[in-house]
Write a protein that holds these residues in place. Structure first.
Motif, mmCIF file in Angstrom:
data_model
loop_
_atom_site.group_PDB
_atom_site.id
_atom_site.type_symbol
_atom_site.label_atom_id
_atom_site.label_comp_id
_atom_site.label_asym_id
_atom_site.label_seq_id
_atom_site.Cartn_x
_atom_site.Cartn_y
_atom_site.Cartn_z
ATOM 1 N N ALA A 200 48.637 7.448 49.612
ATOM 2 C CA ALA A 200 49.140 8.605 50.359
ATOM 3 C C ALA A 200 50.548 8.975 49.912
ATOM 4 O O ALA A 200 50.893 10.158 49.819
ATOM 5 C CB ALA A 200 49.117 8.313 51.853
ATOM 6 N N ARG B 224 46.160 1.960 50.998
ATOM 7 C CA ARG B 224 46.041 3.370 51.361
ATOM 8 C C ARG B 224 47.402 4.048 51.493
ATOM 9 O O ARG B 224 47.542 5.220 51.157
ATOM 10 C CB ARG B 224 45.259 3.500 52.666
ATOM 11 C CG ARG B 224 43.820 3.040 52.557
ATOM 12 C CD ARG B 224 43.061 3.297 53.839
ATOM 13 N NE ARG B 224 41.654 2.909 53.720
ATOM 14 C CZ ARG B 224 40.737 3.129 54.649
ATOM 15 N NH1 ARG B 224 41.095 3.728 55.787
ATOM 16 N NH2 ARG B 224 39.492 2.748 54.467
ATOM 17 N N HIS C 23 49.526 14.259 56.153
ATOM 18 C CA HIS C 23 48.456 14.307 57.160
ATOM 19 C C HIS C 23 47.111 14.189 56.467
ATOM 20 O O HIS C 23 46.932 14.653 55.325
ATOM 21 C CB HIS C 23 48.515 15.615 57.958
ATOM 22 C CG HIS C 23 49.833 15.834 58.644
ATOM 23 N ND1 HIS C 23 50.171 15.203 59.822
ATOM 24 C CD2 HIS C 23 50.904 16.610 58.306
ATOM 25 C CE1 HIS C 23 51.390 15.579 60.174
ATOM 26 N NE2 HIS C 23 51.857 16.424 59.283
ATOM 27 N N THR C 24 46.162 13.592 57.143
ATOM 28 C CA THR C 24 44.816 13.459 56.601
ATOM 29 C C THR C 24 44.190 14.837 56.432
ATOM 30 O O THR C 24 44.206 15.656 57.357
ATOM 31 C CB THR C 24 43.941 12.597 57.537
ATOM 32 O OG1 THR C 24 44.553 11.321 57.694
ATOM 33 C CG2 THR C 24 42.543 12.430 56.965
ATOM 34 N N GLU C 25 43.660 15.073 55.234
ATOM 35 C CA GLU C 25 43.035 16.361 54.945
ATOM 36 C C GLU C 25 41.527 16.276 55.120
ATOM 37 O O GLU C 25 40.944 15.188 55.072
ATOM 38 C CB GLU C 25 43.346 16.792 53.501
ATOM 39 C CG GLU C 25 44.808 17.059 53.232
ATOM 40 C CD GLU C 25 45.035 17.550 51.811
ATOM 41 O OE1 GLU C 25 44.030 17.839 51.123
ATOM 42 O OE2 GLU C 25 46.198 17.643 51.399
ATOM 43 N N GLU D 95 48.934 9.205 59.857
ATOM 44 C CA GLU D 95 47.807 8.482 60.448
ATOM 45 C C GLU D 95 47.869 6.992 60.080
ATOM 46 O O GLU D 95 47.505 6.127 60.886
ATOM 47 C CB GLU D 95 46.483 9.084 59.974
ATOM 48 C CG GLU D 95 46.117 10.413 60.625
ATOM 49 C CD GLU D 95 46.974 11.579 60.128
ATOM 50 O OE1 GLU D 95 47.069 12.593 60.845
ATOM 51 O OE2 GLU D 95 47.547 11.464 59.009
ATOM 52 N N ALA E 225 39.799 15.636 49.582
ATOM 53 C CA ALA E 225 41.211 16.026 49.500
ATOM 54 C C ALA E 225 41.553 16.571 48.116
ATOM 55 O O ALA E 225 40.954 16.196 47.102
ATOM 56 C CB ALA E 225 42.097 14.818 49.809
ATOM 57 N N THR F 187 42.147 3.072 47.345
ATOM 58 C CA THR F 187 41.549 3.649 48.547
ATOM 59 C C THR F 187 41.207 2.573 49.566
ATOM 60 O O THR F 187 41.371 2.760 50.774
ATOM 61 C CB THR F 187 40.273 4.430 48.172
ATOM 62 O OG1 THR F 187 40.592 5.362 47.144
ATOM 63 C CG2 THR F 187 39.729 5.172 49.376
ATOM 64 N N GLU G 20 37.070 10.195 53.038
ATOM 65 C CA GLU G 20 38.337 10.651 53.597
ATOM 66 C C GLU G 20 39.499 9.852 53.005
ATOM 67 O O GLU G 20 39.420 8.648 52.845
ATOM 68 C CB GLU G 20 38.320 10.483 55.111
ATOM 69 C CG GLU G 20 39.546 11.028 55.815
ATOM 70 C CD GLU G 20 39.451 10.849 57.318
ATOM 71 O OE1 GLU G 20 39.197 11.842 58.017
ATOM 72 O OE2 GLU G 20 39.620 9.702 57.795
ATOM 73 N N MET H 172 43.250 8.988 53.987
ATOM 74 C CA MET H 172 44.127 9.064 55.155
ATOM 75 C C MET H 172 45.543 9.461 54.771
ATOM 76 O O MET H 172 46.053 9.077 53.710
ATOM 77 C CB MET H 172 44.151 7.718 55.881
ATOM 78 C CG MET H 172 42.837 7.354 56.549
ATOM 79 S SD MET H 172 42.946 5.838 57.542
ATOM 80 C CE MET H 172 43.974 6.431 58.903
ATOM 81 N N GLY H 173 46.179 10.248 55.632
ATOM 82 C CA GLY H 173 47.543 10.680 55.417
ATOM 83 C C GLY H 173 48.553 9.664 55.920
ATOM 84 O O GLY H 173 48.221 8.712 56.640
#
Length: 522
Positions: A255, A251, A262-264, A310, A268, A247, A304, A306-307
């Motif tokens: 992902a 990242r 996409h960021t959820e 992003e 998540a 994380t 969060e 990230m997706g």
């Protein structure tokens, strides 16, 4: 750099690394299984445990020799195939490898001879200490190698020096206690313990199915089932820790593993199934478990993840910042006393590696267009479908091993491993730990692309200036050599297993005196 040379260099290193990694897990796991078995012999004084230890020690020795021989080749490949990598980051990467050779490998190699030839020359406790030192050396070797690899995944404790144009160590403590390296070490050695436990279970189950060496087989299975259960639980728990480490440090890899385009909204969900489509940037037929990914990767309900899209935009920003750092370096090459350039470099030096991604598309990153910058940013996306499925197969096998060893632990007390169906399963699953381990290695290395060192040095810049013919020659040569060694190793292992736990100095009829003669059907 010719990309064909880069890809062939990657292929060669992958082949040699994956071949080497066939032997390493069994060495790691069998070494500590030998310690456990010999400890029982020292505590109980029962000769059967000496026989058990010596038998598995023979298989350890065969595997150990091949592991050493194939590992040496990889060390040389850093210089032959990845010369610029060795030049650029050798000051950091070389230190753990040197310590591994001086401290861990010599410890292991010094005492392995005493372990094999000192049975009748050392006291029981003295020989057990030697066996423990061999196991310790084996695992310390893995520690230092994974510290080096962990630094490639998360390059802490180092900085780029514009005067030498190389990366240099600034904090060896940070390199040593890199959170990614520590998570990789405990996860990797636990996987090795699982592989060795499955190996011991499989060979012992074969003996029980054949009605041979049943006392040796049952005792071996009891030790392996307990050791394997603890190890398989450790693999899954520490795999969770590796996910948490991603994380903060990788990242994009996280992902890609989840095919999260996409960021959820936090937290998540974790994808159980899906078919990632890189062209459409979506995952078809996706099945998710809510909240799980957020909990694993952020340890919270609000963190969060990230997706991919992003993160591409984030890479775009870092490339633009890196261009400023690159420009400062070029100015410092001309005038090292240029204080404005020095200040400019210090502000943007963390992103210098991102500017170097542009060298695949343009000779001078400062001349890159917006389109080329966007293409370079998209280059940071690894192969999502491969990552997605490698992880799920590996994780699925990890949970399978927990179930298998839990069943084995139950069978040890309930039926004394007398059920043929369980024994057949134990034999059939012997290749599975190696599949999981190799997939785990591929996941870690493919997920780091396009970086040789995450955020610091792109892979395509790290390779040596070789010809395609030279690389193909070495690939074919290594394939032939390693193929021959594989045949020899498998034949030796099979011959040793077929012979069984027979001591060379014991007459055929005296086996029963040691308490491990074949028993009648039970």
């Amino acid at each position: 750099m010719d990309m064909a040379v880069v890809e062939l260099s990657r292929l060669q290193f992958a082949l040699t690394a994956m071949y080497h990694f066939l032997f390493v897990p069994l060495t790691l796991g069998l070494s500590f299984l030998l310690v456990i078995m010999e400890s029982i012999y020292v505590m109980t004084g029962r000769e059967i445990w000496r026989t058990i230890t010596r038998f598995w020690g023979k298989l350890f020795g065969i595997n150990f020799v091949l592991g050493v021989a194939t590992g040496i080749t990889m060390e040389f490949e850093f210089g032959t195939n990845w010369a610029y990598y060795s030049h650029y980051v050798g000051d950091i990467f070389g230190a753990p490898l040197a310590i591994e050779g001086l401290m861990a490998f010599f410890l292991e190699a010094t005492f392995v001879g005493l372990m094999f030839f000192g049975w009748d020359k050392l006291s029981k406790v003295g020989h057990l200490a030697v066996t423990f030192l061999v196991a310790l050396g084996s695992n310390l070797s893995a520690l230092w190698i994974l510290i080096a690899n962990g630094w490639m995944q998360n390059p802490v404790g180092a900085r780029f020096n514009p005067e030498t144009m190389r990366m240099e160590v600034t904090d060896f403590y940070s390199v040593l206690f890199n959170p990614v390296a520590q998570a990789k070490f405990v996860h990797t050695v636990s996987a090795g313990y699982v592989a060795a436990s499955v190996f011991v279970m499989g060979v012992s189950a074969y003996y029980l199915l054949k009605g041979k060496w049943t006392n040796v087989a049952r005792r071996s299975m009891m030790v392996a089932s307990a050791f394997g259960l603890a190890s398989s639980l450790s693999v899954v728990v520490l795999g969770d820790e590796s996910g948490y480490a991603l994380t903060d440090n990788q990242r994009m890899k996280l992902a890609a593993i989840e095919a999260m385009w996409h960021t959820e909204e936090a937290p998540a969900g974790l994808s159980i199934f899906g078919i990632p489509d890189m062209a459409a940037q979506e995952t078809h037929f996706e099945v998710k478990v809510p909240y799980v990914l957020g909990l694993i990767s952020t340890r919270s309900l609000t963190g969060e993840v990230m997706g991919i899209n992003e993160l591409v935009l984030k890479a775009d920003e870092r490339i633009r910042s890196g261009i400023v750092a690159y420009d400062a370096v070029e100015k410092l090459k001309v005038n090292r006393a240029d204080m404005a350039a020095r200040e400019q470099f210090e502000r943007h030096k963390a992103d210098l590696g991102y500017a170097m991604l542009l060298k695949r598309h343009v000779a001078d990153p400062r001349a890159a267009t917006d389109q080329q910058i966007l293409i370079a940013a998209k280059d940071t996306i690894p192969n999502v479908p491969v990552m997605f499925w490698l992880f799920r197969i590996m994780a699925g096998l990890g949970f399978f091993f927990i179930g298998f060893f839990a069943l084995a632990f139950y069978c040890a007390s309930a039926c004394k491993f007398s059920k043929p169906w369980f024994l057949k399963i134990a034999v059939a699953i012997m290749p599975l730990p190696w599949i999981a381990i190799e997939f785990g290695w591929m996941l870690a290395e493919i997920g780091r692309q396009p970086w040789a060192v995450e955020g610091v040095l792109p892979t395509f810049l790290a390779a040596s200036s070789l010809t395609i013919g030279q690389i193909w020659t070495t690939i074919i040569g290594f394939t032939l050599l390693y193929g021959t060694l594989a045949v020899i190793e498998v034949r030796l292992m099979i011959a040793t297993i077929r012979k069984g736990p027979v001591e060379h100095h014991e007459p055929e009829m005296s086996r029963g005196s040691a308490g491990y003669a074949p028993l009648p059907a039970e």
